[in-house]
Design an enzyme around this catalytic site. Structure first.
Site, PDB file in Angstrom:
ATOM      1  CB  CYS A 110      -0.963  -0.011   1.183  1.00  0.00           C
ATOM      2  SG  CYS A 110      -2.058  -1.435   1.158  1.00  0.00           S
ATOM      3  CG  HIS A 244      -3.118   3.478   2.292  1.00  0.00           C
ATOM      4  ND1 HIS A 244      -3.726   3.128   1.102  1.00  0.00           N
ATOM      5  CD2 HIS A 244      -3.103   2.347   3.048  1.00  0.00           C
ATOM      6  CE1 HIS A 244      -4.051   1.854   1.147  1.00  0.00           C
ATOM      7  NE2 HIS A 244      -3.692   1.353   2.320  1.00  0.00           N
ATOM      8  CG  ASN A 274      -6.705  -0.738   1.593  1.00  0.00           C
ATOM      9  OD1 ASN A 274      -6.040  -0.391   0.619  1.00  0.00           O
ATOM     10  ND2 ASN A 274      -6.155  -1.091   2.744  1.00  0.00           N
TER      11      ASN A 274
HETATM   12  N1  COA Z   1     -18.135  -8.149  10.203  1.00  0.00           N
HETATM   13  C1  COA Z   1     -18.535  -8.405  11.456  1.00  0.00           C
HETATM   14  N2  COA Z   1     -17.658  -8.716  12.430  1.00  0.00           N
HETATM   15  C2  COA Z   1     -16.364  -8.776  12.112  1.00  0.00           C
HETATM   16  C3  COA Z   1     -15.887  -8.526  10.814  1.00  0.00           C
HETATM   17  C4  COA Z   1     -16.842  -8.203   9.844  1.00  0.00           C
HETATM   18  N3  COA Z   1     -16.506  -7.937   8.557  1.00  0.00           N
HETATM   19  N4  COA Z   1     -14.542  -8.653  10.804  1.00  0.00           N
HETATM   20  C5  COA Z   1     -14.173  -8.979  12.054  1.00  0.00           C
HETATM   21  N5  COA Z   1     -15.284  -9.052  12.848  1.00  0.00           N
HETATM   22  C6  COA Z   1     -15.359  -9.365  14.263  1.00  0.00           C
HETATM   23  C7  COA Z   1     -14.182 -10.157  14.764  1.00  0.00           C
HETATM   24  O1  COA Z   1     -14.360 -11.540  14.515  1.00  0.00           O
HETATM   25  C8  COA Z   1     -14.207  -9.836  16.222  1.00  0.00           C
HETATM   26  O2  COA Z   1     -15.187 -10.630  16.841  1.00  0.00           O
HETATM   27  P1  COA Z   1     -14.980 -11.172  18.352  1.00  0.00           P
HETATM   28  O3  COA Z   1     -14.878  -9.948  19.188  1.00  0.00           O
HETATM   29  O4  COA Z   1     -16.207 -11.988  18.547  1.00  0.00           O
HETATM   30  O5  COA Z   1     -13.701 -11.964  18.309  1.00  0.00           O
HETATM   31  C9  COA Z   1     -14.694  -8.387  16.276  1.00  0.00           C
HETATM   32  O6  COA Z   1     -15.331  -8.149  15.006  1.00  0.00           O
HETATM   33  C10 COA Z   1     -13.584  -7.378  16.462  1.00  0.00           C
HETATM   34  O7  COA Z   1     -12.531  -7.716  15.562  1.00  0.00           O
HETATM   35  P2  COA Z   1     -11.250  -6.815  15.418  1.00  0.00           P
HETATM   36  O8  COA Z   1     -10.375  -7.414  14.375  1.00  0.00           O
HETATM   37  O9  COA Z   1     -10.657  -6.580  16.760  1.00  0.00           O
HETATM   38  O10 COA Z   1     -11.931  -5.462  14.894  1.00  0.00           O
HETATM   39  P3  COA Z   1     -11.320  -4.043  14.672  1.00  0.00           P
HETATM   40  O11 COA Z   1     -12.137  -3.026  15.343  1.00  0.00           O
HETATM   41  O12 COA Z   1      -9.847  -4.019  14.910  1.00  0.00           O
HETATM   42  O13 COA Z   1     -11.572  -3.825  13.121  1.00  0.00           O
HETATM   43  C11 COA Z   1     -10.312  -3.874  11.100  1.00  0.00           C
HETATM   44  C12 COA Z   1     -10.964  -4.690  12.190  1.00  0.00           C
HETATM   45  C13 COA Z   1      -9.612  -4.851  10.152  1.00  0.00           C
HETATM   46  C14 COA Z   1     -11.378  -3.118  10.366  1.00  0.00           C
HETATM   47  C15 COA Z   1      -9.293  -2.890  11.710  1.00  0.00           C
HETATM   48  O14 COA Z   1      -8.482  -3.575  12.650  1.00  0.00           O
HETATM   49  C16 COA Z   1      -8.420  -2.257  10.688  1.00  0.00           C
HETATM   50  O15 COA Z   1      -8.877  -1.601   9.774  1.00  0.00           O
HETATM   51  N6  COA Z   1      -7.114  -2.397  10.837  1.00  0.00           N
HETATM   52  C17 COA Z   1      -6.193  -1.846   9.908  1.00  0.00           C
HETATM   53  C18 COA Z   1      -6.119  -2.731   8.714  1.00  0.00           C
HETATM   54  C19 COA Z   1      -5.483  -2.059   7.579  1.00  0.00           C
HETATM   55  O16 COA Z   1      -5.334  -0.866   7.536  1.00  0.00           O
HETATM   56  N7  COA Z   1      -5.076  -2.853   6.630  1.00  0.00           N
HETATM   57  C20 COA Z   1      -4.552  -2.387   5.425  1.00  0.00           C
HETATM   58  C21 COA Z   1      -3.116  -2.333   5.457  1.00  0.00           C
HETATM   59  S1  COA Z   1      -2.598  -1.443   4.080  1.00  0.00           S
END
Ligand code: COA
Length: 319
Positions: A110, A244, A274
């Site tokens: 990215c 980004h 993204n």
């Molecule tokens: N829909 C519903 N629930 C979801 C889900 C979805 N699409 N994806 C994950 N969950 C659930 C998980 O299973 C977890 O459930 P649990 O509490 O029962 O275990 C809960 O939601 C929280 O998951 P978590 O991963 O801690 O959520 P988060 O608030 O961190 O959000 C992201 C997840 C991926 C959106 C976030 O961490 C993020 O954007 N991170 C940065 C990623 C990024 O920038 N990547 C690109 C790199 S260039």
């Protein structure tokens, strides 16, 4: 001598996939995706390959710059989703445009578009080029496990491009790499060699979202401060921050930690998700097309991604 931006272009596939569409495929909801990421819909390629997206963005950037393909001295494409291992996406674009200059891809996930601008600046500094096409293009939909709700709701397809000419508008830059294949990893197909003992891994995006989140916020704040300092600017001088587009909450956290006016942070993640190396040039082109950029504006680009990589730079808008 480095460069200035002569024109911008972008292209996204026509096919819109909404959060509601995804909630019929995996256990998720529009509410969860919107709240946690800011994404409302994304574009997913149906009949288009990565080089088709790149070509359309490139054509639009050339038209905006009023530059013909045969005037180009080099084509660089940032991508991690090239259709072919060879020829590269940049070479496919060269062929489709009917250009004759050298062309190659750069892989920095990215952060790829910002890395590629920095590579481009080197060619200008050495007097090797007068006009260059720099593209960020991705078809990440081919790298997603469409049963993994943690990733399939985030990543998407698109392309953005800029045409660069000789100038002094690239004011500062910073690139970092922290070798890590644990937080974000995308395995490749391992091939058919009868001699290989390597284990096949699913060729899909694996990501520890929370770890990326923390890394991203700190890295963006540090990088933006550093490139501003290098350019002799302060936070009040910034016209637009083009981050980004990974998660609207990441952009919001950075916004809260910095003293740059909140309205200067640009985002279109709501519409496109993204798109990795395409996300920054997609925003840049949108600003340009909406007539928001004024001559002399200071633009701060800031990216992070797999690697782990980060890249930031300050570019003055001269058009
Ligand atoms: N829909 C519903 N629930 C979801 C889900 C979805 N699409 N994806 C994950 N969950 C659930 C998980 O299973 C977890 O459930 P649990 O509490 O029962 O275990 C809960 O939601 C929280 O998951 P978590 O991963 O801690 O959520 P988060 O608030 O961190 O959000 C992201 C997840 C991926 C959106 C976030 O961490 C993020 O954007 N991170 C940065 C990623 C990024 O920038 N990547 C690109 C790199 S260039």
């Amino acid at each position: 001598m480095n460069f200035e931006i002569l024109g911008t272009g972008s292209y996204v596939p026509e096919h819109v996939v909404t959060n509601d569409d995804l909630s019929k495929m995996v256990d998720t909801s529009d509410e969860w995706i919107t709240e946690r990421t800011g994404i409302r819909q994304r574009r997913i390629a149906v009949a288009e390959a990565t080089h088709d997206l790149a070509y359309e963005a490139a054509k639009a950037a050339l038209a905006d710059a009023n530059v013909e393909p045969n005037e180009l001295d080099m084509i660089l494409c940032a991508t991690i989703s090239s259709d072919l291992a060879s020829p590269s996406t940049a070479i496919m674009v060269q062929k489709m445009l009917g250009a004759t200059c050298p062309a190659m891809d750069i892989s920095a996930a990215c952060s790829g578009f910002v890395y590629t601008l920095d590579v481009a600046a080197g060619f200008f500094a050495r007097g090797k080029v007068k006009k260059m096409l720099v593209i960020g293009a991705e078809r990440l939909s081919k790298m997603l496990d469409w049963e993994d709700r943690a990733t399939c709701v985030i990543f998407a397809d698109g392309a953005g491009a800029v045409v660069l000419g000789e100038g002094e508008a690239y004011l500062s830059s910073k690139l970092t790499t922290k070798g890590d294949d644990d937080v974000i990893k995308i395995p490749n197909y391992i091939g058919l060699s009868p001699f290989s003992t390597l284990e096949e891994e699913k060729p899909c995006i694996n990501m520890k979202g929370r770890e990326v989140f923390k890394f991203a916020v700190n890295a963006m704040c540090n990088d933006v401060n550093e490139v501003l300092e290098q350019a002799g600017l302060n936070q009040q001088d910034v016209s637009y921050v083009i981050p980004h587009q990974a998660n609207l909450r990441i952009i919001d956290m950075v916004r809260r930690k910095m003293e740059i006016a909140p309205e200067k942070y640009c985002h279109n993640i709501e519409k496109y998700g993204n798109t990795s190396s395409a996300s920054i040039p997609l925003v840049l082109d949108e600003l340009n097309k909406e007539g928001k950029l004024k001559t002399g504006d200071y633009l701060v680009l800031s990216a992070f991604g797999g690697g782990l990589t980060t890249g930031a730079c300050v570019i003055q808008w001269t058009k």
